[in-house]
Write a protein that holds these residues in place. Structure first.
Motif, short mmCIF file in Angstrom:
data_model
loop_
_atom_site.label_atom_id
_atom_site.label_comp_id
_atom_site.label_asym_id
_atom_site.label_seq_id
_atom_site.Cartn_x
_atom_site.Cartn_y
_atom_site.Cartn_z
N GLY A 138 0.81 -1.21 0.00
CA GLY A 138 0.00 0.00 0.00
C GLY A 138 0.84 1.26 0.00
N GLN A 139 0.24 2.36 -0.45
CA GLN A 139 0.96 3.62 -0.45
C GLN A 139 0.68 4.43 0.81
OE1 GLN A 139 1.07 5.70 -4.33
NE2 GLN A 139 -0.21 4.02 -4.95
N VAL A 140 -0.24 3.93 1.62
CA VAL A 140 -0.54 4.53 2.92
C VAL A 140 -0.56 3.36 3.89
CG1 VAL A 140 -2.20 5.87 4.24
CG2 VAL A 140 -1.98 6.26 1.80
N VAL A 141 -0.10 3.59 5.14
CA VAL A 141 0.03 2.51 6.11
C VAL A 141 -1.27 1.72 6.25
CG1 VAL A 141 0.31 2.03 8.57
CG2 VAL A 141 1.94 3.51 7.40
N GLU A 142 -2.40 2.43 6.46
CA GLU A 142 -3.65 1.70 6.73
C GLU A 142 -4.10 0.88 5.53
OE1 GLU A 142 -6.56 4.54 7.91
OE2 GLU A 142 -6.80 5.35 5.89
N GLU A 143 -3.79 1.37 4.30
CA GLU A 143 -4.17 0.61 3.12
C GLU A 143 -3.36 -0.67 3.01
OE1 GLU A 143 -3.88 3.11 -0.32
OE2 GLU A 143 -5.46 4.42 0.43
N ASP A 144 -2.09 -0.59 3.43
CA ASP A 144 -1.28 -1.81 3.39
C ASP A 144 -1.78 -2.85 4.38
OD1 ASP A 144 1.19 -3.19 2.41
OD2 ASP A 144 1.46 -3.28 4.57
N VAL A 200 0.11 -3.36 17.46
CA VAL A 200 1.54 -3.07 17.30
C VAL A 200 1.87 -1.61 17.58
CG1 VAL A 200 2.03 -4.97 15.72
CG2 VAL A 200 1.26 -2.80 14.81
N GLU A 201 0.90 -0.88 18.13
CA GLU A 201 1.12 0.50 18.58
C GLU A 201 1.62 1.45 17.49
OE1 GLU A 201 3.75 -0.09 21.83
OE2 GLU A 201 2.23 -1.02 23.08
N ILE A 202 0.95 1.43 16.33
CA ILE A 202 1.32 2.40 15.29
C ILE A 202 0.09 3.14 14.78
CG2 ILE A 202 3.46 1.36 14.45
CD1 ILE A 202 1.82 -0.04 12.31
N GLU A 203 -0.91 3.31 15.67
CA GLU A 203 -2.12 4.01 15.24
C GLU A 203 -1.83 5.42 14.72
OE1 GLU A 203 -3.68 3.01 18.99
OE2 GLU A 203 -5.68 2.64 18.18
N HIS A 204 -0.82 6.06 15.35
CA HIS A 204 -0.52 7.45 14.96
C HIS A 204 0.10 7.55 13.56
CE1 HIS A 204 2.92 5.58 16.83
NE2 HIS A 204 3.70 6.48 16.29
N LEU A 205 0.52 6.41 12.99
CA LEU A 205 1.17 6.46 11.68
C LEU A 205 0.24 6.09 10.54
CD1 LEU A 205 4.43 4.52 12.65
CD2 LEU A 205 4.14 6.98 12.54
N ARG A 206 -1.04 5.88 10.85
CA ARG A 206 -1.92 5.22 9.87
C ARG A 206 -2.06 5.95 8.55
NH1 ARG A 206 -7.23 3.97 12.43
NH2 ARG A 206 -7.63 3.22 10.34
N LYS A 215 0.29 7.79 7.13
CA LYS A 215 1.60 8.12 6.55
C LYS A 215 1.94 7.22 5.38
CE LYS A 215 3.94 10.71 9.90
NZ LYS A 215 5.25 11.18 10.29
N SER A 216 2.88 7.71 4.56
CA SER A 216 3.41 6.89 3.48
C SER A 216 4.49 5.97 4.06
CB SER A 216 4.00 7.78 2.41
OG SER A 216 4.98 7.09 1.70
N PRO A 217 4.50 4.69 3.68
CA PRO A 217 5.50 3.76 4.24
C PRO A 217 6.93 4.23 3.98
CG PRO A 217 3.92 2.58 2.88
CD PRO A 217 3.60 4.04 2.74
N ASN A 218 7.14 5.01 2.91
CA ASN A 218 8.50 5.44 2.59
C ASN A 218 9.07 6.37 3.64
OD1 ASN A 218 8.46 4.07 0.19
ND2 ASN A 218 7.54 5.78 -0.91
N GLN A 232 9.55 0.74 12.32
CA GLN A 232 8.13 1.05 12.10
C GLN A 232 7.60 0.31 10.89
OE1 GLN A 232 8.57 5.29 11.88
NE2 GLN A 232 7.81 5.61 13.96
N LYS A 233 8.40 0.27 9.81
CA LYS A 233 7.97 -0.44 8.60
C LYS A 233 7.71 -1.91 8.92
CE LYS A 233 10.66 2.16 5.32
NZ LYS A 233 11.85 2.10 4.49
N GLN A 234 8.63 -2.50 9.70
CA GLN A 234 8.47 -3.92 10.02
C GLN A 234 7.23 -4.14 10.88
OE1 GLN A 234 9.29 -6.00 8.20
NE2 GLN A 234 11.27 -6.90 8.52
N ARG A 235 6.90 -3.17 11.73
CA ARG A 235 5.67 -3.31 12.52
C ARG A 235 4.43 -3.17 11.64
NH1 ARG A 235 5.63 0.21 17.68
NH2 ARG A 235 7.12 1.54 16.61
#
Lengths: 289, 266
Positions: free
Chosen positions: A101-107, A133-139, A141-144, A150-153
């Motif tokens: 995905g191009q956005v965290v939540e889409e992935d 995995v405690e990454i709600e605040h990044l949802r 964002k772009s994975p890049n 964080q990417k691995q989470r």
């Protein structure tokens, strides 16, 4: 949960016309049982066959001989393919090459989308996985733009969203810095303890294996050692023979024991060593000060 | 390097941003067609007003849109000059071997207006729509082609994966280039042939790495149960809202206006 019986896997070498030239035995008569809720670590140096073994559990590779049974389903049976991949999720080494995905939540939603989960339930699963995995605040964002840990989470959340019973982590920390490694291992342990998901961790960092219930050491496609981390790491000589290190503290304790100090074999953490040396109180005092 | 956005999406909140991407895609298409339908000044004025209203609605600063025009300035000039001097008709001014005709002048100005409107109109779409939304919209709009065995879902998936990997591969190119420079490779050379030659040792490792990534990605996708578009659900399905229906209405009205201007020979 997982039964592996007499597993053999040969990689075929082909010449330019695609004719079989020869074969290389990557896995040689492996027997392995994993029980539900266990935390298993598989160790081994490069080329020992540990990744090949992992790919069998997810039905990405099929046995040349022998059987792999995941939750009562034989991986060789084509009908079970998607059910097995849903129940035994997999996280790979390079975080960049497994995020779609191009956005965290889409992935995170990619797996459930493939399984045909209804839209509202996808959102529930995504929210739940991001929270675990405690990454709600990044949802959004772009994975890049995330750090390696964080990417691995994100990858782990993507697997959790498929509601697996078992997660195979294939050297998830090999490309991360020390703090990223800690993040990922903490997430994996929490999944095991809190969500009761069976974890199979493949790694060559010994420090990560000490949390496992059982450790398997692979060499030349075979299981060379197995047991609790304490049992495996106490045999420092054998580990060296297999071209593996033991945790630094274990090595220090072993050297001290050889020099005549009265220490038990298989010390895994600094606290244990301090305890065995009778320094426990002193370190406690120092911590308070 | 990490900030690369294809199609120069401008992040803000506006009616145009919230509009369903399918509406915007069809809208842009209709607008371009209508630009070629009208051939009189009232028609161009109508198209201009329509575009101006859209720009106002989009909340994208006008200077930002104009910046995108630089790329086509050269093509624009060439087109205008050719039309200006090459159209036969009643001579207005003539010097040396060149003659400007009345027909040529009007034709050149019309062409320039048409091109400018066309570019602004289509860049307005990419400015207000993310690449992901665009690929989703294309997948939905091309769905009827599935009956003709066009792999619609696969094309959309390939596009979105390409978009995801562009920044990663750019970063990788940068890394490879730095590694080559550290070993004395010359990328600053003036001669074009030298420069092209020095690209080869960058492209070879880049291609190998891209293939390796593709292999890894395919495996990761399969491990997450990807098996094509069959039986797949959407996390963010496209559903028409009230504002999308209104937008379609406005669009139809504009298109009819252009058509009637042409037919009534205004």
């Amino acid at each position: 949960m997982i039964q592996i019986r007499n597993l053999i896997h040969d990689y075929l070498r082909r010449d330019e016309e695609g004719n079989v030239e020869g074969s290389h035995r990557a896995i040689d008569h492996v027997n392995l049982d994993v029980h539900p809720g266990e935390f298993i670590a598989i160790l081994g140096h490069n080329g020992s066959g540990k990744s090949t073994l992992a790919k069998h559990i997810n039905a990405l590779l099929y046995p040349t001989e022998g059987t792999v049974v995941v939750d009562g389903m034989n991986t060789a049976d084509e009908q079970n393919l998607w059910k097995i991949r849903q129940e035994a999720g997999m996280v790979f080494q390079n975080p960049d090459n497994q995020i779609i995905g191009q956005v965290v939540e889409e992935d995170v939603g990619f797996g459930p989308e493939n399984m045909g989960v209804p839209t509202e339930e996808i959102w529930e699963r995504v929210n739940e996985s991001l929270r675990i995995v405690e990454i709600e605040h990044l949802r959004k964002k772009s994975p890049n733009r995330l750090s390696g840990g964080q990417k691995q989470r994100v990858s782990i959340a993507g697997v959790i969203a498929m509601h697996p019973k078992c997660i195979i982590l294939d050297e998830p920390t090999a490309m991360l810095d020390p703090s990223g490694r800690k993040e990922v291992i903490r997430a994996a342990r929490a999944l095991n303890k809190v969500e009761d998901i069976t974890i199979i961790l493949i790694t060559h960092y010994m420090e990560e294996a000490i949390y496992a219930d059982r450790v398997f050491v692979m060499d030349e496609g075979r299981i060379a050692m197995q047991g609790t981390p304490r049992e495996v790491f106490s045999d420092v000589d054998r580990m060296k023979e297999l071209r593996l290190d033991v945790p630094q503290v274990t090595l220090l304790a072993d050297e001290l024991r050889r020099k005549g100090l009265d220490l038990p074999a298989g010390i895994l953490t600094a606290d244990e060593l301090a305890d065995a040396l009778g320094l426990k109180e002193e370190t406690d005092v120092r911590k308070q000060a | 390097m990490k900030e690369i956005t294809l199609g120069q999406y401008y992040q803000t909140d506006s009616v145009l941003h919230r509009l369903d991407p399918r509406v915007k895609l069809i809208g842009t298409f209709c607008y371009i067609i209508s630009l070629f339908i009208v051939n009189s000044w009232p028609g161009y004025v109508a198209a201009g007003i329509f575009l101006a209203v859209m720009i106002l609605l989009s909340h994208v600063p006008f200077s930002y849109i104009v910046r995108g025009m630089k790329a086509i300035a050269f093509i624009l000039t060439v087109t205008v000059l050719f039309n200006l001097f090459m159209t036969p008709g009643e001579p207005l001014v003539s010097f040396w071997k060149l003659t400007v005709t009345r027909e040529g002048l009007s034709f050149a100005v019309k062409m320039a207006v048409r091109l400018v409107f066309l570019i602004i109109g289509s860049s307005l779409m990419t400015l207000t729509t993310t690449p992901t939304q665009l690929t989703n919209a294309m997948e939905d709009l091309m769905k009827p082609l599935k009956k003709l065995h066009v792999p619609v879902h696969e094309i959309a998936m390939m596009m979105s994966i390409a978009l995801r990997f562009i920044p990663i591969l750019m970063e990788e190119t940068d890394k490879i280039q730095k590694a080559q420079m550290a070993r004395g490779a010359d990328f600053e050379s003036k001669s074009i042939i030298q420069r092209v030659k020095s690209m080869v040792p960058i492209l070879v490792p880049l291609f190998i790495s891209a293939f390796r990534r593709a292999n890894d990605l395919a495996m990761a996708m399969e491990a997450r149960c990807y098996h094509g578009g069959e039986g797949r659900t959407r996390m963010k399905p496209l559903i028409y809202q009230r504002r999308d229906r209104i937008a379609y209405g406005v669009l139809a009205a504009f298109f009819c206006l252009c058509l009637s201007l042409r037919l009534l020979k205004f």
